[in-house]
Design a protein around this motif. Sequence first.
Motif, short mmCIF file in Angstrom:
data_model
loop_
_atom_site.label_atom_id
_atom_site.label_comp_id
_atom_site.label_asym_id
_atom_site.label_seq_id
_atom_site.Cartn_x
_atom_site.Cartn_y
_atom_site.Cartn_z
N UNK A 68 0.85 -1.19 0.00
CA UNK A 68 0.00 0.00 0.00
C UNK A 68 0.89 1.24 0.00
N UNK A 69 0.69 2.07 -1.02
CA UNK A 69 1.52 3.26 -1.20
C UNK A 69 0.63 4.48 -1.05
N UNK A 70 1.10 5.49 -0.37
CA UNK A 70 0.33 6.72 -0.19
C UNK A 70 1.20 7.95 -0.33
N UNK A 71 0.62 9.00 -0.89
CA UNK A 71 1.35 10.26 -1.04
C UNK A 71 1.75 10.49 -2.48
N UNK A 72 2.86 11.19 -2.65
CA UNK A 72 3.37 11.53 -3.98
C UNK A 72 4.57 10.65 -4.29
N UNK A 73 4.51 10.01 -5.44
CA UNK A 73 5.58 9.13 -5.89
C UNK A 73 6.35 9.87 -6.98
N UNK A 74 7.51 10.39 -6.60
CA UNK A 74 8.29 11.21 -7.53
C UNK A 74 9.78 10.96 -7.28
N UNK A 75 10.62 11.80 -7.89
CA UNK A 75 12.07 11.62 -7.80
C UNK A 75 12.55 11.59 -6.35
N UNK B 126 5.33 -11.96 -5.83
CA UNK B 126 3.95 -11.73 -6.25
C UNK B 126 3.45 -10.50 -5.51
N UNK B 127 3.47 -9.36 -6.22
CA UNK B 127 3.20 -8.08 -5.58
C UNK B 127 1.99 -7.39 -6.19
N UNK B 128 1.14 -6.87 -5.32
CA UNK B 128 0.02 -6.01 -5.73
C UNK B 128 0.26 -4.65 -5.08
N UNK B 129 0.35 -3.63 -5.92
CA UNK B 129 0.54 -2.27 -5.41
C UNK B 129 -0.82 -1.59 -5.30
N UNK B 130 -1.21 -1.28 -4.06
CA UNK B 130 -2.45 -0.54 -3.80
C UNK B 130 -2.14 0.94 -3.94
N UNK B 131 -2.66 1.54 -5.02
CA UNK B 131 -2.35 2.93 -5.34
C UNK B 131 -3.48 3.90 -4.98
N UNK B 132 -4.45 3.43 -4.21
CA UNK B 132 -5.62 4.25 -3.89
C UNK B 132 -5.25 5.58 -3.23
N UNK B 133 -4.15 5.61 -2.49
CA UNK B 133 -3.76 6.82 -1.77
C UNK B 133 -2.60 7.57 -2.43
N UNK B 134 -2.25 7.18 -3.65
CA UNK B 134 -1.18 7.89 -4.38
C UNK B 134 -1.83 9.05 -5.12
N UNK B 135 -1.45 10.27 -4.75
CA UNK B 135 -2.06 11.46 -5.34
C UNK B 135 -1.32 11.95 -6.57
N UNK B 136 -0.05 11.51 -6.73
CA UNK B 136 0.76 11.97 -7.86
C UNK B 136 1.82 10.92 -8.15
N UNK B 137 2.11 10.71 -9.43
CA UNK B 137 3.16 9.78 -9.83
C UNK B 137 3.82 10.34 -11.09
N UNK B 138 5.15 10.52 -11.03
CA UNK B 138 5.85 11.00 -12.22
C UNK B 138 6.60 9.84 -12.87
N UNK B 139 7.43 10.15 -13.86
CA UNK B 139 8.13 9.10 -14.60
C UNK B 139 9.07 8.30 -13.72
N UNK B 140 9.61 8.92 -12.69
CA UNK B 140 10.48 8.20 -11.76
C UNK B 140 9.69 7.13 -11.03
N UNK B 141 8.48 7.48 -10.62
CA UNK B 141 7.61 6.50 -9.97
C UNK B 141 7.23 5.38 -10.90
N UNK B 142 6.91 5.72 -12.15
CA UNK B 142 6.57 4.69 -13.13
C UNK B 142 7.73 3.72 -13.33
N UNK B 143 8.95 4.26 -13.34
CA UNK B 143 10.11 3.39 -13.55
C UNK B 143 10.28 2.40 -12.40
N UNK B 144 9.86 2.77 -11.20
CA UNK B 144 9.91 1.85 -10.06
C UNK B 144 9.01 0.65 -10.34
#
Length: 118
Positions: free
Chosen positions: A17-24, A44-62
């Motif tokens: 479960x990830x929350x907040x802003x996912x950036x550099x 075997x991973x499921x990323x719960x993104x319900x609380x992610x308010x922002x994601x940039x290209x750095x986050x996508x690369x993760x």
Amino acid sequence: MSLTVQTEQRGDVVVVSVGGELDMATAPQLQDQITDLLDKGRSRLVFDLAEVSFCDSTGLSVFVRAKNGCDEAGGVVRLAAPQRGVLRILEVSGLVEVLQTFPTVDEAVSAPLPAPAD
């Protein structure tokens, strides 16, 4: 804004479960958690993104690196419950085609998984 990362074991799947802003600035924190999970044999991973308010290209690369690592280990990566803005970024980047995305965590967890690698 800071990033929160929590994990929960559900059968043979780990819900991250990830929350907040996912950036550099915050992506390394999530990457470290993923590396730790893979080192422990959790692929075997499921990323719960319900609380992610922002994601940039750095986050996508993760997420792409997580998928590559899990694929190598015979596992799977799924994204669940992205907010509209995050889903739009996944769509525009083409990653919605690469990373399985589900409307809810329960659907992501309960969808059939590949057999574990030996």
